[in-house]
Design a protein around this motif. Sequence first.
Motif, short mmCIF file in Angstrom:
data_model
loop_
_atom_site.label_atom_id
_atom_site.label_comp_id
_atom_site.label_asym_id
_atom_site.label_seq_id
_atom_site.Cartn_x
_atom_site.Cartn_y
_atom_site.Cartn_z
N ARG A 163 -7.28 -18.95 -16.82
CA ARG A 163 -6.94 -18.53 -15.45
C ARG A 163 -8.04 -18.87 -14.45
N ASN A 164 -9.24 -19.17 -14.91
CA ASN A 164 -10.33 -19.53 -13.99
C ASN A 164 -10.08 -20.93 -13.46
N GLN A 165 -9.72 -21.04 -12.17
CA GLN A 165 -9.34 -22.32 -11.58
C GLN A 165 -10.18 -22.62 -10.33
N PRO A 166 -11.46 -22.88 -10.51
CA PRO A 166 -12.34 -23.10 -9.36
C PRO A 166 -12.29 -24.53 -8.85
N LYS A 167 -12.85 -24.73 -7.66
CA LYS A 167 -13.19 -26.07 -7.21
C LYS A 167 -14.36 -26.55 -8.06
N LEU A 168 -14.54 -27.86 -8.16
CA LEU A 168 -15.60 -28.38 -9.01
C LEU A 168 -16.98 -27.90 -8.59
N SER A 169 -17.18 -27.73 -7.29
CA SER A 169 -18.48 -27.26 -6.82
C SER A 169 -18.76 -25.81 -7.22
N GLU A 170 -17.72 -25.08 -7.64
CA GLU A 170 -17.88 -23.67 -8.00
C GLU A 170 -17.89 -23.46 -9.51
N VAL A 171 -17.80 -24.54 -10.27
CA VAL A 171 -17.74 -24.41 -11.72
C VAL A 171 -19.07 -23.88 -12.26
N VAL A 172 -18.98 -22.88 -13.11
CA VAL A 172 -20.16 -22.34 -13.81
C VAL A 172 -20.25 -23.05 -15.15
N PRO A 173 -21.36 -23.74 -15.44
CA PRO A 173 -21.48 -24.46 -16.71
C PRO A 173 -21.30 -23.55 -17.92
N ASP A 174 -20.76 -24.15 -18.98
CA ASP A 174 -20.53 -23.46 -20.26
C ASP A 174 -19.45 -22.38 -20.16
N THR A 175 -18.50 -22.59 -19.29
CA THR A 175 -17.34 -21.71 -19.19
C THR A 175 -16.07 -22.54 -19.30
N VAL A 176 -14.98 -21.87 -19.67
CA VAL A 176 -13.67 -22.53 -19.71
C VAL A 176 -13.08 -22.51 -18.30
N VAL A 177 -12.71 -23.68 -17.81
CA VAL A 177 -12.13 -23.79 -16.47
C VAL A 177 -10.88 -24.65 -16.54
N THR A 178 -10.01 -24.46 -15.57
CA THR A 178 -8.85 -25.31 -15.37
C THR A 178 -8.96 -25.86 -13.96
N VAL A 179 -9.14 -27.17 -13.84
CA VAL A 179 -9.42 -27.77 -12.54
C VAL A 179 -8.39 -28.83 -12.19
N ALA A 180 -8.08 -28.92 -10.91
CA ALA A 180 -7.20 -29.96 -10.38
C ALA A 180 -8.07 -31.10 -9.87
N VAL A 181 -7.89 -32.28 -10.44
CA VAL A 181 -8.75 -33.42 -10.10
C VAL A 181 -7.92 -34.68 -9.91
N THR A 182 -8.51 -35.63 -9.21
CA THR A 182 -7.91 -36.95 -9.05
C THR A 182 -8.69 -37.95 -9.90
N VAL A 183 -7.96 -38.78 -10.64
CA VAL A 183 -8.59 -39.76 -11.52
C VAL A 183 -9.13 -40.92 -10.68
N GLU A 184 -10.43 -41.18 -10.82
CA GLU A 184 -11.08 -42.20 -9.99
C GLU A 184 -11.40 -43.49 -10.74
N ARG A 185 -11.91 -43.37 -11.98
CA ARG A 185 -12.35 -44.58 -12.67
C ARG A 185 -12.42 -44.34 -14.17
N HIS A 186 -12.10 -45.39 -14.93
CA HIS A 186 -12.26 -45.39 -16.38
C HIS A 186 -13.48 -46.23 -16.74
N ARG A 187 -14.29 -45.71 -17.67
CA ARG A 187 -15.47 -46.44 -18.14
C ARG A 187 -15.44 -46.50 -19.67
N PRO A 188 -14.66 -47.47 -20.20
CA PRO A 188 -14.58 -47.59 -21.66
C PRO A 188 -15.89 -48.11 -22.24
N PRO A 189 -16.12 -47.88 -23.54
CA PRO A 189 -17.35 -48.38 -24.15
C PRO A 189 -17.34 -49.90 -24.24
#
Length: 229
Positions: free
Chosen positions: A55-81
Motif C-alpha cells: 500500500r505504500n505508494q510514494p513518489k520516487l523522491s519520497e521513497v525510504v530505502p530498504d522498504t517495500v514500495v509500489t511506484v508508478a514510473v515511466t520506462v526511459e531506457r534499457h541497458r542490457p549487458p
Amino acid sequence: MRPNILNPLFATLTALPGIGPKLEKIFARLLNRDGEPPHLIDLLFHLPTGFVDRRNQPKLSEVVPDTVVTVAVTVERHRPPPPNRPRVPYNIDVGDDTNTLTITYFNARKDYLQKLYPIGEERYVSGTATLYDGHLQMVHPDRVVDAEGFAQLPLIDPVYPLTEGLHPNQIRKALDLVLARLPQLPEWQDEAWLAKNRFPDFGAALGAIHRPEAPDALEPEGLAWSRLA
C-alpha cells in the motif's frame, strides 16, 4: 458418501488451465501429496504464512530505502549487458517527475524484459527499494503491471510456503481459479452462534484469507481464521 456439492473441490489440479503433469508433480510435493495427484481442496487449504504490504505508494523522491514500495514510473531506457558477459546485470532506467530508479535483473532474457518494460510507457512496479552507489535501485521487482493490472493488484499480498520450481505467481493464479470454483455451501453452524461471533460463512472466510483487504484479515485471532478453525 461425499455430498455431490463437494465434488468440484476434489478434482485434480490438472483440471485448472495452465497446470499440466509436470507442474502437477511440483504442486504434489508442495502439498505433501507425493504418490497421488493433489486436489483443488488441497490447494485451497494451503494457507498463507504472512503478507507483503504494497500500500505504500510514494513518489520516487519520497521513497525510504530498504522498504517495500509500489511506484508508478515511466520506462526511459534499457541497458542490457555487453555481449558474452552474462554475469553483468540488465538495467532498466525508469522515473517519475521527481526522481529516477534503476531496475536490475540478473540472468534475465532481453526479449522478456523489453516486452515487460516498453520504452515510453507507464508501469507500476512493486518491490524492495534500496540505495546502490547513492542511486535508488530495485532488484527483481515482485510485481510489474500496467494500469489495468494495477487495478487488480493485491495491495495486501499473501506469502505462501513454496517448493523448488514453483513461483509465487503460479500459486496465486491457481488459487484465483480454485476460489472461483468454490461452491456456495449450505451453512452447517448454528446461525445464532455465527451472529454472536460475527463469523463469515465458510467461502467468505477462505476468500478473506487468500485475498485479504487489510492485514488484520491474516491475524490468527481474526474472524476469518477463527471461522475456519
